[in-house]
Design an enzyme around this catalytic site. Structure first.
Site, mmCIF file in Angstrom:
data_model
loop_
_atom_site.group_PDB
_atom_site.id
_atom_site.type_symbol
_atom_site.label_atom_id
_atom_site.label_comp_id
_atom_site.label_asym_id
_atom_site.label_seq_id
_atom_site.Cartn_x
_atom_site.Cartn_y
_atom_site.Cartn_z
ATOM 1 N N HIS A 137 -38.545 -13.508 51.477
ATOM 2 C CA HIS A 137 -37.737 -12.638 52.340
ATOM 3 C C HIS A 137 -36.419 -13.370 52.600
ATOM 4 O O HIS A 137 -36.388 -14.603 52.628
ATOM 5 C CB HIS A 137 -38.510 -12.448 53.648
ATOM 6 C CG HIS A 137 -37.926 -11.463 54.603
ATOM 7 N ND1 HIS A 137 -36.874 -11.773 55.437
ATOM 8 C CD2 HIS A 137 -38.253 -10.177 54.884
ATOM 9 C CE1 HIS A 137 -36.593 -10.718 56.191
ATOM 10 N NE2 HIS A 137 -37.417 -9.733 55.877
ATOM 11 N N ASP A 214 -44.097 -19.160 55.503
ATOM 12 C CA ASP A 214 -43.680 -17.951 56.200
ATOM 13 C C ASP A 214 -44.900 -17.024 56.243
ATOM 14 O O ASP A 214 -45.270 -16.421 55.235
ATOM 15 C CB ASP A 214 -42.506 -17.316 55.438
ATOM 16 C CG ASP A 214 -42.128 -15.951 55.990
ATOM 17 O OD1 ASP A 214 -42.791 -15.477 56.941
ATOM 18 O OD2 ASP A 214 -41.176 -15.352 55.460
ATOM 19 N N LYS A 240 -45.587 -7.728 63.892
ATOM 20 C CA LYS A 240 -46.259 -7.264 62.673
ATOM 21 C C LYS A 240 -47.774 -7.373 62.809
ATOM 22 O O LYS A 240 -48.519 -6.993 61.914
ATOM 23 C CB LYS A 240 -45.774 -8.071 61.467
ATOM 24 C CG LYS A 240 -44.299 -7.800 61.145
ATOM 25 C CD LYS A 240 -43.888 -8.530 59.897
ATOM 26 C CE LYS A 240 -42.394 -8.691 59.767
ATOM 27 N NZ LYS A 240 -41.705 -7.501 59.292
HETATM 28 N N1 PMP Z 1 -40.772 -13.052 56.332
HETATM 29 C C1 PMP Z 1 -41.354 -11.979 55.823
HETATM 30 C C2 PMP Z 1 -42.235 -12.132 54.618
HETATM 31 C C3 PMP Z 1 -41.155 -10.724 56.400
HETATM 32 O O1 PMP Z 1 -41.730 -9.649 55.883
HETATM 33 C C4 PMP Z 1 -40.303 -10.622 57.528
HETATM 34 C C5 PMP Z 1 -40.023 -9.290 58.194
HETATM 35 N N2 PMP Z 1 -39.877 -8.224 57.311
HETATM 36 C C6 PMP Z 1 -39.742 -11.787 58.035
HETATM 37 C C7 PMP Z 1 -40.001 -12.983 57.426
HETATM 38 C C8 PMP Z 1 -38.850 -11.771 59.241
HETATM 39 O O2 PMP Z 1 -39.565 -11.374 60.363
HETATM 40 P P1 PMP Z 1 -38.803 -11.020 61.717
HETATM 41 O O3 PMP Z 1 -37.764 -10.004 61.347
HETATM 42 O O4 PMP Z 1 -39.877 -10.458 62.591
HETATM 43 O O5 PMP Z 1 -38.228 -12.287 62.239
#
Ligand code: PMP
Length: 420
Positions: A137, A214, A240
């Site tokens: 991500h 992560d 999540k």
């Molecule tokens: N890592 C992954 C794999 C994610 O799917 C996400 C959110 N889509 C994030 C990090 C970032 O999470 P947040 O926006 O809640 O900080």
């Protein structure tokens, strides 16, 4: 965790029944969208919240709200106890050794930025390398890139194959005495791939290199045991995993957190301040400057209690079957290409439809009450690998059903009728 290949049979019938009955715990799911029963398949973006989480936060604001750590009055002590109680719950949830290893942050993004800034400033120098994977991500790419630019270090990338699986031998080749940290996702939000974290950690540790995981997409699906994984850092967001937005966790091994400099300065992270010198607070408070999201933390605690009630093993089983079912069904639609066909997958079905832009799929599904996500999913390098501008992504949670998958498939046929 689930594989797209075949259903397994780990959870008991009793567990499955308990989960099947959990849908009514989520009030938002009761509504109609565009006159149709809502099918919420955008769980990888954020999950819905059970009533117990909503109630816990309302109760907190109605009966306990106060600032924590500093107060000497009844409410402040209650709020402090409740908030610190959540830290203990998180420690047990992740099976961390010590609750001083649990740092509350805003979410996975802030957790990773914290490590990039703090660990980066202490341990990374010009000429060093940081290793991320091709399926990260953006929040596990950009903070490292910023650091590399500032310090004159280099970002190296672990490649993946066309199923969306990391090439472990390539990874091994990339590890060197220049590598200062490996930052890799547990579960890919764009592909659903579950990475072999234990093996990746073991290979890095064999060379004395720490690993950040992560876990944003893993915690709602997989039982995480940071001692078993032996990772050095683990990041996730509450929203999540059925908790509220604006709160998350960084787990860090004490040996690192003790050595790392503070990330932000402010109240609560200090022991004493003079204009000449400031001394910093003990762990984990050294990394928790300012008033935290106390109500959000309470909600996270309630979400952890809820997950304990439901049983993560049973969730895995249910989601495994759902993903298998959805994968089989979607492949009967002409022109569908699944992006991400790893052996080990969790909760995500990313796809394209021949001759139809992914962005056009979402609005038609929405008219049928089906909520999915279309776009690059903050993983543009994944899109580049597969030669697509974007994908459509259905992502599942414990409250989803096969009937909803049927409604989703029917809606995809509508897409072909309208645009095909
Ligand atoms: N890592 C992954 C794999 C994610 O799917 C996400 C959110 N889509 C994030 C990090 C970032 O999470 P947040 O926006 O809640 O900080």
């Amino acid at each position: 965790m689930t594989t797209a290949s075949a259903p397994t049979g780990v959870a008991s019938f009793h567990d499955i029944l308990r989960i099947a009955g959990c849908r009514h715990h989520f009030p938002l799911l009761r509504q109609l969208v565009n006159g149709k029963p809502l099918v919420y398949f955008d769980n990888a973006a954020t999950s819905q919240k059970p009533q117990v989480v909503i109630d816990a936060m309302v109760r907190y604001y109605e009966t306990e709200n106060s600032n924590i750590h500093r107060g000497v009055h009844y409410l402040s002590e209650r709020a402090t106890q409740a908030y610190e109680g959540v830290r203990t719950k998180v420690r047990d949830f992740m099976h961390a050794e010590d609750q001083r290893e649990i740092v509350f942050v805003r979410g996975a993004t802030e957790a990773i930025n914290l490590v990039a800034h703090s660990f980066g400033r202490r341990y990374v120098h010009a000429g060093d390398e940081i290793l991320v994977s091709e399926m990260e991500h953006h929040s596990n790419i950009v903070p490292w890139q910023i650091l590399c630019e500032e310090l004159g270090a280099t970002l190296k990338v672990i490649p993946m194959n066309d199923r969306g699986e990391l090439l472990v031998e390539e990874y091994e080749r990339l590890l060197s005495e220049k590598t200062k940290i490996v930052a890799v996702t547990h579960v890919s939000n764009a592909l659903g791939t579950v990475n072999p974290i234990k093996e990746l950690v073991a290979r890095a540790h064999a060379r004395g290199i720490p690993v950040l995981v992560d876990g944003a997409q893993a915690v709602p699906h997989i039982r995480v045991d940071v001692q078993d994984l032996d990772c050095d850092f683990y990041a996730f967001s509450a929203h999540k995993m059925f908790g509220p937005t604006g709160v998350g966790v960084l787990y860090g091994k004490r040996k690192w957190l003790e050595e790392m400099p503070p990330y932000q300065g402010g109240g609560d992270m200090i022991k004493s301040v003079t204009f000449e010198k400031t001394t910093y607070n003990d762990l984990p408070y050294k990394f928790e400057a300012g008033t935290p999201n106390i109500g959000g933390g309470i909600g996270l605690g309630a979400a952890i209690d809820y997950l304990h009630e439901i049983d993560l093993n049973a969730i895995q089983q249910l989601e495994h079957d759902l993903l298998f079912y959805a994968t089989e069904k979607i492949l009967t639609i002409p022109g569908v290409r699944i992006i991400g066909t790893a052996q080990q997958k969790a909760g995500v079905l990313s796809f394209t439809m021949q001759g139809i832009h992914p962005h056009d799929i979402g609005p038609i599904l929405d008219l049928e009450g089906v909520a999915i996500r279309t776009g690059h999913h903050c993983a543009q390098p994944v899109m580049k690998h597969f030669g697509v501008p974007a994908t459509a992504r259905a992502s599942f949670a414990l409250y989803n059903t096969k009937e909803e998958v049927d409604a989703f498939i029917k809606a995809l046929h509508k897409v072909i009728e309208v645009l095909g």
